[in-house]
Design an enzyme around this catalytic site. Structure first.
Site: not given
Length: 96
Positions: A80-83, A87
């Site tokens: 997961h790159i948008d932690f 979110n």
């Protein structure tokens, strides 16, 4: 499209699940689980300013939910790159 395919294959209680996907001429829509509890960002960073022992314990349980979700994603070979706190959201029962 890759995100839609990926999300449609994931099923886990600690992740938002996709119900359906559709598009019109201009937009692509993802219908996801309703999580009406709000973001963790607002709860932790804006509402609670000074942490008591009980609030620290609650935050530890949040960490557990995050770890479980990340472990599941890793088991599916997903990173997961948008932690970020925006979110991380709560359901209506208060689960992260």
């Amino acid at each position: 499209m890759n995100e839609r395919i990926l999300i449609s294959e994931l099923r886990h209680p600690s992740l938002i699940n996709m119900i359906a996907a559709f598009q019109d001429r201009e937009n692509f829509y993802l219908v996801m689980d309703l999580l009406s509890g709000g973001e963790i960002y607002i709860f932790i960073l804006e509402i609670i300013k000074i942490y008591s022992e009980e609030e620290t314990s609650i935050q530890s349980s949040f960490s557990s939910f995050i770890i479980i979700a990340v472990e599941y994603l890793q088991s599916q070979d997903i990173i997961h790159i948008d932690f970020k706190p925006e979110n991380l959201v709560f359901d209506s029962e208060g689960y992260l």
